[in-house]
Every structure is written in C-alpha cells, then in structure tokens.
Write an enzyme that holds these catalytic residues in place. Sequence first.
Site, PDB file in Angstrom:
ATOM      1  N   ASP A   8      -1.216  36.798  75.257  1.00 45.38           N
ATOM      2  CA  ASP A   8      -2.059  36.347  74.137  1.00 45.38           C
ATOM      3  C   ASP A   8      -3.348  37.153  74.047  1.00 45.38           C
ATOM      4  OD1 ASP A   8      -0.342  34.292  73.344  1.00 45.38           O
ATOM      5  OD2 ASP A   8      -1.258  32.816  74.671  1.00 45.38           O
ATOM      6  N   LYS A  30       5.950  35.968  77.213  1.00 42.91           N
ATOM      7  CA  LYS A  30       5.918  35.194  75.969  1.00 42.91           C
ATOM      8  C   LYS A  30       5.071  35.926  74.937  1.00 42.91           C
ATOM      9  CE  LYS A  30       3.393  31.374  75.113  1.00 42.91           C
ATOM     10  NZ  LYS A  30       2.916  31.489  73.740  1.00 42.91           N
ATOM     11  N   ASP A  59       7.665  33.331  70.726  1.00 43.64           N
ATOM     12  CA  ASP A  59       7.134  31.979  70.486  1.00 43.64           C
ATOM     13  C   ASP A  59       6.536  31.896  69.080  1.00 43.64           C
ATOM     14  OD1 ASP A  59       6.028  29.438  70.814  1.00 43.64           O
ATOM     15  OD2 ASP A  59       4.320  30.161  71.985  1.00 43.64           O
ATOM     16  N   LYS A  61       7.602  29.403  66.788  1.00 45.43           N
ATOM     17  CA  LYS A  61       7.614  27.981  66.371  1.00 45.43           C
ATOM     18  C   LYS A  61       7.961  27.812  64.887  1.00 45.43           C
ATOM     19  CE  LYS A  61       4.004  26.679  69.743  1.00 45.43           C
ATOM     20  NZ  LYS A  61       3.390  27.970  70.111  1.00 45.43           N
ATOM     21  N   LEU A  62       9.189  28.165  64.531  1.00 43.78           N
ATOM     22  CA  LEU A  62       9.601  28.087  63.122  1.00 43.78           C
ATOM     23  C   LEU A  62       9.558  26.648  62.608  1.00 43.78           C
ATOM     24  CD1 LEU A  62      12.779  30.399  63.083  1.00 43.78           C
ATOM     25  CD2 LEU A  62      10.361  31.051  62.877  1.00 43.78           C
ATOM     26  N   ASP A  64      10.263  25.143  58.629  1.00 44.54           N
ATOM     27  CA  ASP A  64      10.390  25.364  57.186  1.00 44.54           C
ATOM     28  C   ASP A  64      11.632  24.621  56.721  1.00 44.54           C
ATOM     29  OD1 ASP A  64      10.295  26.620  54.551  1.00 44.54           O
ATOM     30  OD2 ASP A  64       9.033  28.148  55.484  1.00 44.54           O
ATOM     31  N   ILE A  65      12.125  24.911  55.522  1.00 43.95           N
ATOM     32  CA  ILE A  65      13.362  24.272  55.076  1.00 43.95           C
ATOM     33  C   ILE A  65      14.525  24.911  55.842  1.00 43.95           C
ATOM     34  CG2 ILE A  65      12.440  23.654  52.808  1.00 43.95           C
ATOM     35  CD1 ILE A  65      13.972  26.033  51.630  1.00 43.95           C
ATOM     36  N   PRO A  66      15.650  24.160  55.978  1.00 42.24           N
ATOM     37  CA  PRO A  66      16.731  24.627  56.855  1.00 42.24           C
ATOM     38  C   PRO A  66      17.195  26.055  56.597  1.00 42.24           C
ATOM     39  CG  PRO A  66      17.121  22.355  56.248  1.00 42.24           C
ATOM     40  CD  PRO A  66      15.922  22.796  55.456  1.00 42.24           C
ATOM     41  N   ASN A  67      17.454  26.415  55.348  1.00 39.19           N
ATOM     42  CA  ASN A  67      17.998  27.760  55.097  1.00 39.19           C
ATOM     43  C   ASN A  67      16.987  28.855  55.435  1.00 39.19           C
ATOM     44  OD1 ASN A  67      20.217  29.432  53.999  1.00 39.19           O
ATOM     45  ND2 ASN A  67      18.603  30.022  52.544  1.00 39.19           N
ATOM     46  N   THR A  68      15.725  28.598  55.141  1.00 39.06           N
ATOM     47  CA  THR A  68      14.687  29.585  55.459  1.00 39.06           C
ATOM     48  C   THR A  68      14.571  29.764  56.970  1.00 39.06           C
ATOM     49  OG1 THR A  68      13.498  29.019  53.446  1.00 39.06           O
ATOM     50  CG2 THR A  68      12.229  30.129  55.157  1.00 39.06           C
ATOM     51  N   THR A 118       0.914  20.861  73.587  1.00 38.30           N
ATOM     52  CA  THR A 118       0.153  20.363  74.750  1.00 38.30           C
ATOM     53  C   THR A 118      -1.346  20.297  74.476  1.00 38.30           C
ATOM     54  OG1 THR A 118       0.390  22.617  75.580  1.00 38.30           O
ATOM     55  CG2 THR A 118       1.749  20.957  76.615  1.00 38.30           C
ATOM     56  N   ARG A 178      -1.804  24.864  84.759  1.00 38.73           N
ATOM     57  CA  ARG A 178      -2.924  25.434  85.501  1.00 38.73           C
ATOM     58  C   ARG A 178      -2.473  25.412  86.956  1.00 38.73           C
ATOM     59  NH1 ARG A 178      -3.363  27.142  81.425  1.00 38.73           N
ATOM     60  NH2 ARG A 178      -5.003  27.022  79.882  1.00 38.73           N
ATOM     61  N   GLY A 207      -0.937  31.399  80.743  1.00 39.34           N
ATOM     62  CA  GLY A 207      -1.642  32.471  80.046  1.00 39.34           C
ATOM     63  C   GLY A 207      -2.978  32.776  80.691  1.00 39.34           C
ATOM     64  N   ARG A 208      -4.008  32.065  80.250  1.00 36.19           N
ATOM     65  CA  ARG A 208      -5.371  32.399  80.678  1.00 36.19           C
ATOM     66  C   ARG A 208      -5.593  32.441  82.190  1.00 36.19           C
ATOM     67  NH1 ARG A 208      -7.576  28.675  75.840  1.00 36.19           N
ATOM     68  NH2 ARG A 208      -5.532  27.788  76.331  1.00 36.19           N
TER      69      ARG A 208
HETATM   70  O1  C5P Z   1      -3.644  30.258  78.187  1.00 39.53           O
HETATM   71  P1  C5P Z   1      -2.650  29.138  78.318  1.00 39.53           P
HETATM   72  O2  C5P Z   1      -1.973  29.099  79.668  1.00 39.53           O
HETATM   73  O3  C5P Z   1      -3.222  27.815  77.901  1.00 39.53           O
HETATM   74  O4  C5P Z   1      -1.526  29.538  77.240  1.00 39.53           O
HETATM   75  C1  C5P Z   1      -0.501  28.652  76.862  1.00 39.53           C
HETATM   76  C2  C5P Z   1       0.390  29.330  75.872  1.00 39.53           C
HETATM   77  O5  C5P Z   1       1.445  28.440  75.540  1.00 39.53           O
HETATM   78  C3  C5P Z   1      -0.269  29.728  74.560  1.00 39.53           C
HETATM   79  O6  C5P Z   1       0.336  30.934  74.135  1.00 39.53           O
HETATM   80  C4  C5P Z   1       0.110  28.606  73.609  1.00 39.53           C
HETATM   81  O7  C5P Z   1       0.240  29.045  72.269  1.00 39.53           O
HETATM   82  C5  C5P Z   1       1.472  28.197  74.135  1.00 39.53           C
HETATM   83  N1  C5P Z   1       1.904  26.840  73.841  1.00 39.53           N
HETATM   84  C6  C5P Z   1       1.182  25.742  74.238  1.00 39.53           C
HETATM   85  N2  C5P Z   1       1.646  24.475  73.966  1.00 39.53           N
HETATM   86  C7  C5P Z   1       2.816  24.311  73.334  1.00 39.53           C
HETATM   87  C8  C5P Z   1       3.555  25.439  72.943  1.00 39.53           C
HETATM   88  C9  C5P Z   1       3.069  26.697  73.218  1.00 39.53           C
HETATM   89  O8  C5P Z   1       0.127  25.886  74.833  1.00 39.53           O
HETATM   90  N3  C5P Z   1       3.307  23.092  73.151  1.00 39.53           N
END
Ligand code: C5P
Length: 228
Positions: A8, A30, A59, A61-62, A64-68, A118, A178, A207-208
């Site tokens: 990210d 991801k 990632d 996260k689609l 929309d409408i089903p066909n799209t 989350t 974490r 991520g972070r």
């Molecule tokens: O930096 P961190 O560990 O919080 O990153 C979490 C990653 O997971 C981010 O890319 C965030 O968009 C993704 N994510 C999330 N919660 C979800 C789905 C995806 O935090 N339910």
Amino acid sequence: MKLCVALDLAEKSDNLALAHTLKSEDIWLKVGLRSFIRDGKPLLEELKAINPSFKIFLDLKLHDIPNTMADAAESIVALNVDMFNVHASSGRKAMQTVMQRVNALSNPPIVLAVTALTSFDNASFEAIYRTPIAQKAVDFATDAYESGIHGVVCSAYESLDIKAHTSEHFLTLTPGIRPFNEASNDQERVADLKVAEAQKSDFIVVGRPIYHHADPLSVVRKILESIA
Ligand code: C5P
C-alpha cells in the site's frame, strides 16, 4: 497460515523495492486499489518477475450489478492473479454469477468475499446494517459459501465462528493484524498472531507493521517463524 503483505505504499517504486527486499520469502503480496489504479497490469508483471513464486492477491473488492461484476472478474482472471475478492453485500446473485463465469475459465483463482471491513467498530457498522458485526459477518459468509465462493475476508475474531457456520475448509483471510501488538492505526478490530492462529485464519494480511518498520525483512521473518 499464510502471510499476505499489503503493498500500500505511495509510489510504484516503493512497492517494488519492498517486494525486492522480501523476494526470498514464502509470502503472498496484496495489491490494493491505490496501487492497481495507479500502476495496473505492469505492476503485477513486475512483481512476478521479481519472484515467480510470489502469489498475488488483487484486493479490488468488486461491488456492482451481477453482470458487471462477472465481466470485471473475467478481466481479473486474465491478469493471472492467484486471488481476488468481491463484497458479500453485493448479494448471492452477484456472487453466483461471478463464480459461474470464473469457474468456466481455465485456472480459476481463489475468490473471496468481504464480510465486514475491519475498520468498522460495532456502532458505525450497525448504523448501516442494523445488525451487530458478528452476526452479519456470519450471514454474509453463509451467503458467500452457498454461492460457491472459496472464502471470506473477515476480522480475526470472526474466523472460527464463520468456519463453524460454513465449513472448516472455507477460507478466511484476516486483515487488521498487528503481529506483535503494534499500533492499530485506523483499524478498529486488530488482532495479534496468537488470536489469528487460535481462530484458524488461513491468510493474515499485514501492511503498516511491515512497510513502516525500519527493517521490513526482519519483521516478515519473525512473523514467518512464529506461524511456521
Ligand atoms: O496497514 P494494515 O496492516 O492495516 O493494512 C491492511 C490492509 O488490508 C489494507 O490494504 C486494507 O485495505 C486491507 N483490508 C482491511 N480490512 C478489510 C479488507 C482489506 O484492512 N476488511
């Protein structure tokens, strides 16, 4: 349990540098909205070029409408990613349509459905869905399971309950991890590795705590040792 590292970072070069640093590790990467909108297919190809064994989770996260959604899913499969996701709140018809389309293609990737982000706490979630997170996450997971989806994105605290209501083989991918109780940032329902393991999470997303650390490789190795 597999580790999925969230790429990210602000620039493509930063994401590629992180992937280079982690190139000898057995991890998933991801690629989220920002990185894919900015850097597209070439980023995915460059990541695979760094290490062809890297698995890629797109990632997007689609919703929309089903066909799209099914059209978008077909275009995602053409990118050769290993996993992508949709929102379970798009409904059973949309998830079924996506899975019919994906399953008709060769080498279909893993498809997950997002239950509750989350970053939601209970109050802000209930303001939208009028149902507590724990209940609604199970309902969304059941919809996804019965629609042929392979697993869900959920908080680590819901993983075990979701498996109990669907199948132990129904995958759970849990962000908001974490690993060693680092700062939660904007995440509300964070969990450490012990919780993720006790909850039988199949994939953890971090991520972070990795990319903001001065030595990302050491954090990744410490996580991999802990979950081995
Ligand atoms: O930096 P961190 O560990 O919080 O990153 C979490 C990653 O997971 C981010 O890319 C965030 O968009 C993704 N994510 C999330 N919660 C979800 C789905 C995806 O935090 N339910």
